[in-house]
Write an enzyme that holds these catalytic residues in place. Structure first.
Site, PDB file in Angstrom:
ATOM      1  N   GLU A  67      -2.885  16.935 -34.136  1.00  0.00           N
ATOM      2  CA  GLU A  67      -4.318  17.112 -34.391  1.00  0.00           C
ATOM      3  C   GLU A  67      -4.661  16.511 -35.743  1.00  0.00           C
ATOM      4  OE1 GLU A  67      -5.080  21.306 -34.291  1.00  0.00           O
ATOM      5  OE2 GLU A  67      -4.015  21.491 -32.386  1.00  0.00           O
ATOM      6  N   LYS A  86      -6.066  16.693 -39.430  1.00  0.00           N
ATOM      7  CA  LYS A  86      -6.139  17.791 -40.402  1.00  0.00           C
ATOM      8  C   LYS A  86      -7.483  17.655 -41.114  1.00  0.00           C
ATOM      9  CE  LYS A  86      -3.371  20.172 -43.860  1.00  0.00           C
ATOM     10  NZ  LYS A  86      -4.460  20.586 -44.727  1.00  0.00           N
ATOM     11  N   ASP A 113     -10.592  18.178 -43.470  1.00  0.00           N
ATOM     12  CA  ASP A 113     -10.661  18.532 -44.881  1.00  0.00           C
ATOM     13  C   ASP A 113     -11.910  19.374 -45.129  1.00  0.00           C
ATOM     14  OD1 ASP A 113      -9.968  18.670 -47.469  1.00  0.00           O
ATOM     15  OD2 ASP A 113     -10.551  16.630 -47.992  1.00  0.00           O
ATOM     16  N   TYR A 133      -9.319  25.172 -33.800  1.00  0.00           N
ATOM     17  CA  TYR A 133      -8.000  24.650 -33.458  1.00  0.00           C
ATOM     18  C   TYR A 133      -6.941  25.711 -33.225  1.00  0.00           C
ATOM     19  CZ  TYR A 133      -7.887  24.953 -38.593  1.00  0.00           C
ATOM     20  OH  TYR A 133      -7.998  25.366 -39.883  1.00  0.00           O
ATOM     21  N   LYS A 135       0.522  14.790 -44.797  1.00  0.00           N
ATOM     22  CA  LYS A 135      -0.700  14.503 -45.549  1.00  0.00           C
ATOM     23  C   LYS A 135      -0.756  13.054 -45.995  1.00  0.00           C
ATOM     24  CE  LYS A 135      -2.406  17.771 -48.204  1.00  0.00           C
ATOM     25  NZ  LYS A 135      -2.694  18.943 -48.977  1.00  0.00           N
ATOM     26  N   CYS A 147     -29.433  11.518 -77.917  1.00  0.00           N
ATOM     27  CA  CYS A 147     -29.663  10.726 -76.705  1.00  0.00           C
ATOM     28  C   CYS A 147     -29.349   9.254 -76.969  1.00  0.00           C
ATOM     29  CB  CYS A 147     -31.112  10.892 -76.255  1.00  0.00           C
ATOM     30  SG  CYS A 147     -31.520   9.843 -74.851  1.00  0.00           S
ATOM     31  N   CYS A 152     -32.903   7.366 -76.838  1.00  0.00           N
ATOM     32  CA  CYS A 152     -34.046   7.598 -77.730  1.00  0.00           C
ATOM     33  C   CYS A 152     -33.669   8.390 -78.980  1.00  0.00           C
ATOM     34  CB  CYS A 152     -35.169   8.302 -76.973  1.00  0.00           C
ATOM     35  SG  CYS A 152     -34.775  10.023 -76.608  1.00  0.00           S
ATOM     36  N   CYS A 196     -31.547  15.374 -72.411  1.00  0.00           N
ATOM     37  CA  CYS A 196     -32.406  14.870 -73.477  1.00  0.00           C
ATOM     38  C   CYS A 196     -33.776  15.514 -73.261  1.00  0.00           C
ATOM     39  CB  CYS A 196     -32.523  13.353 -73.404  1.00  0.00           C
ATOM     40  SG  CYS A 196     -33.881  12.758 -74.433  1.00  0.00           S
ATOM     41  N   CYS A 250     -38.702   9.298 -73.929  1.00  0.00           N
ATOM     42  CA  CYS A 250     -37.398   8.708 -73.637  1.00  0.00           C
ATOM     43  C   CYS A 250     -37.550   7.703 -72.485  1.00  0.00           C
ATOM     44  CB  CYS A 250     -36.419   9.831 -73.286  1.00  0.00           C
ATOM     45  SG  CYS A 250     -34.754   9.245 -72.945  1.00  0.00           S
TER      46      CYS A 250
HETATM   47  S1  IVH Z   1      -3.428  25.052 -37.846  1.00  0.00           S
HETATM   48  C1  IVH Z   1      -0.661  28.615 -38.376  1.00  0.00           C
HETATM   49  N1  IVH Z   1      -4.782  22.834 -37.442  1.00  0.00           N
HETATM   50  O1  IVH Z   1      -4.897  23.211 -42.978  1.00  0.00           O
HETATM   51  C2  IVH Z   1      -1.404  27.369 -38.253  1.00  0.00           C
HETATM   52  N2  IVH Z   1      -4.863  23.817 -39.615  1.00  0.00           N
HETATM   53  O2  IVH Z   1      -2.350  24.124 -44.568  1.00  0.00           O
HETATM   54  C3  IVH Z   1      -2.711  27.408 -38.910  1.00  0.00           C
HETATM   55  N3  IVH Z   1      -6.311  22.617 -41.193  1.00  0.00           N
HETATM   56  O3  IVH Z   1      -5.370  26.628 -43.511  1.00  0.00           O
HETATM   57  C4  IVH Z   1      -3.399  26.160 -39.176  1.00  0.00           C
HETATM   58  N4  IVH Z   1      -6.949  21.040 -39.808  1.00  0.00           N
HETATM   59  O4  IVH Z   1      -7.436  25.184 -43.182  1.00  0.00           O
HETATM   60  C5  IVH Z   1      -4.432  23.794 -38.338  1.00  0.00           C
HETATM   61  N5  IVH Z   1      -5.966  20.899 -36.932  1.00  0.00           N
HETATM   62  C6  IVH Z   1      -5.619  21.836 -37.797  1.00  0.00           C
HETATM   63  C7  IVH Z   1      -6.111  21.837 -39.127  1.00  0.00           C
HETATM   64  C8  IVH Z   1      -5.691  22.847 -40.010  1.00  0.00           C
HETATM   65  C9  IVH Z   1      -7.067  21.520 -41.029  1.00  0.00           C
HETATM   66  C10 IVH Z   1      -6.179  23.373 -42.451  1.00  0.00           C
HETATM   67  C11 IVH Z   1      -6.391  24.861 -42.303  1.00  0.00           C
HETATM   68  C12 IVH Z   1      -5.127  25.497 -42.752  1.00  0.00           C
HETATM   69  C13 IVH Z   1      -4.485  24.417 -43.561  1.00  0.00           C
HETATM   70  C14 IVH Z   1      -2.990  24.543 -43.436  1.00  0.00           C
END
Ligand code: IVH
Length: 672
Positions: A113, A115, A117, A225, A314, A408, A411, A426, A432
């Site tokens: 999946e 990740k 942000d 998720y 990451k 400033c 000015c 300022c 200004c």
């Molecule tokens: S699963 C036990 N799936 O990443 C498993 N986490 O460091 C729980 N996050 O706290 C997390 N995308 O905030 C999972 N597709 C994804 C995610 C995801 C972002 C974040 C989430 C979690 C952190 C884990």
């Protein structure tokens, strides 16, 4: 390393990491890249392993991270919210795969999946209704932010299908799409408000707001998720099936999810998204890899902090080193001073970077920046790259810290810093140059008076030639045609075009004029609300603090700024002149589009937030069907249309007066 050296390093790393955690979780304003943070955390973990005598139970390595704040009720998670172990390297991912194979054999699949942000959230549903939304907090307990989460349109308050457990928890990530972030952040900058560094901070800041109607105004999204329920294993045999099911219950599940049968397939997924992630409308910072089968997940189990059946890979934020030459100080329309780093041009994420944001004086001090330093510049979700730190190994010892100017740069007026604010201002509003020019540029802008034939450069040129000093001068230009024609690059045609544009701007409605004035914190939405409430400029100018604060969604800070603006005699004189030039300083009652007469003679008050409609849409619907809006609950009222988050006093008052409280759906039924 000797034990004494190790002890010293452990103490230093602990202090540093605690500070970064505080910036990240509490201030929602991190100052270190995830990568650097993780490197430091790993270094500390290693030291603690080698020298267990220095392992403090409160060490940052023992925490999942924490963002519990004082302002919300703290709630214990039914199932703790764990974090994932993470890696930046292919080798470590292969090691993870080997560990998994050792434990469960070769017959298994991974789900990959994105990740996301954002900020993680845990939602509890009972009998298909959203009951509670809690932030991750420290993983054991978090903040109850249910009222705010209810305003997120992508999170269903009520599930539409059947087949879900009576009680379940679903976890996901709340985030903001980049285009919405940029639009709203620009609005904030225009209004003189603090800008957020990236969409994640904006989303995190939003979910922790006290005012849910402001949350409703900011478009948040949420990908789900993870499902938890007592009978989960009876309903589904694996994570993939559960994802498909929760999607059918009405949850937003990301489509970019894949089943992989080998670590090489996982790595191909990672490589693909490293390239393509920039094309997504939201930020991701890596890939999450989960063993699919629930039985196998159980076999693998957990460590104290994270599951053994999942890991996150990451992506490194793109970072480069370059030379920092100097700081420029920009003064904006509101007088706010922004320091900007001038850098040796360098290629970063496909563009040449010459400048980077430094935010404010605190940031410069924190970085301990010195001219000639080699700095790390990073481009994450931010629009403008950020200076992340200094490469101390390359520092010239003969350099001195940067002294933030006390006056400033434009000015020379002494700068001021408001209590509790990091930004210098300022105060020389009238004298200004960038403030004078900036205000006029804002006035003619597309979202304000939208004057055709006039641009930012025109304003600058006219200001330099002494033709413009303030916004009222724009309407005097038609009497200065002989001067205009003498200016370079101004032919008769462009002058005529501009003067027609200026004349046409006199038709702009009151709310646009109000926005165009550039009152701090009065953005487009606030201007619309003030115009609708006070109807004309004289009533607004005379309004008391209480009257302004009584307008829905207008708080203390905005009221203060509006009062300050109108208390200024120069502003009042300018408004008098604008009135004489024929600008719209009062609301022209809009003709309501007639849709029917089912609500003829009936009166309504709207309160709270609604899933399907904005308040403006509901008002249009009511008035379009012949109904009338009242401003408060009284015996004259026929119906109170109530959404989520309606104040309890309104409900009590309506109940006392026996006034029917209806939902937006009831209203639709009345006009159907
Ligand atoms: S699963 C036990 N799936 O990443 C498993 N986490 O460091 C729980 N996050 O706290 C997390 N995308 O905030 C999972 N597709 C994804 C995610 C995801 C972002 C974040 C989430 C979690 C952190 C884990």
């Amino acid at each position: 390393m000797s034990p004494a050296e190790a002890a010293e390093r452990v103490v230093a790393l602990t202090a540093e990491l605690n500070e970064y955690n505080y910036q990240y979780y509490v201030l929602a304003n991190p100052s270190i890249s995830d990568y650097d943070f993780d490197q430091k955390l790993k270094e500390l973990e290693n030291l603690e392993r080698l020298f267990p005598q220095f392992l403090d139970p409160d060490s940052p390595t023992q925490k999942v991270g924490g963002d519990i704040t004082q302002r919300f009720t703290t709630v214990r998670h039914r199932w703790p919210m764990l974090s994932l172990s993470n890696t930046y390297s292919e080798q470590e991912l292969r090691d993870f795969d080997v560990r998994v194979r050792k434990a469960i054999g070769d017959d298994f699949e991974y789900v990959c999946e994105l990740k996301f942000d954002g900020l993680s959230i845990s939602l509890t549903y009972e009998n298909g209704l959203l009951k509670q939304a809690v932030t991750r907090g420290d993983g054991v307990q978090g903040d109850d932010v249910t009222t705010n989460v209810r305003t997120i349109k992508k999170i269903p308050n009520r599930l539409r299908t059947n087949g879900y457990p009576d009680l379940f928890e679903i976890r996901g990530e709340i985030f903001m799409h980049r285009p919405a972030f940029q639009r709203l952040n620009n609005e904030r900058i225009e209004n003189g408000e603090m800008a957020y560094a990236n969409p994640r901070n904006f989303a995190a800041g939003t979910i922790k707001l006290q005012d849910s109607s402001e949350v409703a105004r900011r478009p948040l999204d949420c990908f789900l998720y993870f499902l938890y329920s007592d009978n989960r294993n009876r309903l589904f045999s694996n994570h993939w099936e559960s994802l498909m099911a929760v999607k059918s219950w009405g949850f937003h599940v990301c489509e970019h999810t894949a089943l992989c049968s080998s670590i090489d397939e996982v790595l191909a997924f990672i490589t693909k998204w490293d390239k393509e992630r920039h094309e997504l409308s939201y930020d991701i910072d890596g890939i999450v890899i989960k063993v699919n089968d629930y039985g196998q997940q159980e076999e693998l189990g957990f460590t104290a902090k994270s599951p053994r059946w999942a890991i996150s890979y990451k992506y490194k934020a793109e970072q480069v080193e370059t030379i920092f030459h100097s700081v420029s100080y920009q003064v904006g329309r509101t007088g706010a001073v922004t320091p900007v780093a001038n850098l040796e041009p360098v290629l970063l994420a496909g563009t040449t970077v010459k400048r980077a944001s430094l935010h404010n004086a605190n940031e410069i001090a924190r970085l301990d920046l010195r001219e000639g330093d080699t700095v790390f510049v990073e481009k994450g979700g931010e629009i403008i790259p950020k200076v992340m730190g200094v490469n101390m190994l390359k520092r010239n010892p003969d350099t001195h810290p940067i002294v933030y100017p006390s006056n400033c740069p434009e000015c020379d007026t002494p700068l001021i810093r408001k209590e509790g604010e990091a930004v210098h201002y300022c105060p020389n509003e009238e004298g200004c140059p960038p403030q004078i020019v900036g205000r006029m540029q804002h006035f003619i802008g597309r979202k304000a008076m939208d004057i055709e034939g006039m641009g930012d450069e025109t304003i600058e040129t006219f200001y330099r030639h002494g033709l413009l000093h303030n916004i009222t001068d724009i309407y005097k230009l038609k009497d200065q045609q002989d001067v205009l024609i003498g200016l370079d690059r101004f032919g008769q045609k462009s002058i005529d075009n501009m003067l027609t544009g200026i004349e046409k701007s006199k038709e702009k409605p009151f709310e646009k004029v109000l926005f165009a004035l550039g009152i701090r914190y009065v953005g487009e939405t606030v201007a619309r609300k003030l115009a609708a409430h006070f109807k004309d400029i004289d009533t607004l100018t005379a309004a008391s603090r209480t009257a302004i604060e009584s307008v829905h969604e207008i708080g203390e800070r905005i009221a203060e700024s509006v009062l300050e603006y109108f208390a200024n005699t120069t502003h009042r004189e300018q408004l008098e002149q604008l009135k004489q030039y024929g600008l719209q300083l009062a609301l022209v009652e809009q003709k309501v589009e007639r849709l029917g007469d089912r609500l003829q003679g009936k009166t309504f008050v709207i309160s709270g937030v609604f899933e399907q409609f904005s308040r403006e849409e509901l008002t249009a619907l009511i008035e379009g069907h012949g109904g009338k809006m009242l401003s408060s609950i009284s015996a004259k009222l026929d119906y109170l249309v109530a959404g989520d988050k309606m104040g309890p006093s309104k409900r009590t008052k309506a109940e006392k007066l026996n006034i029917p409280i209806i939902s937006d759906q009831d209203l639709l039924d009345m006009i159907a």
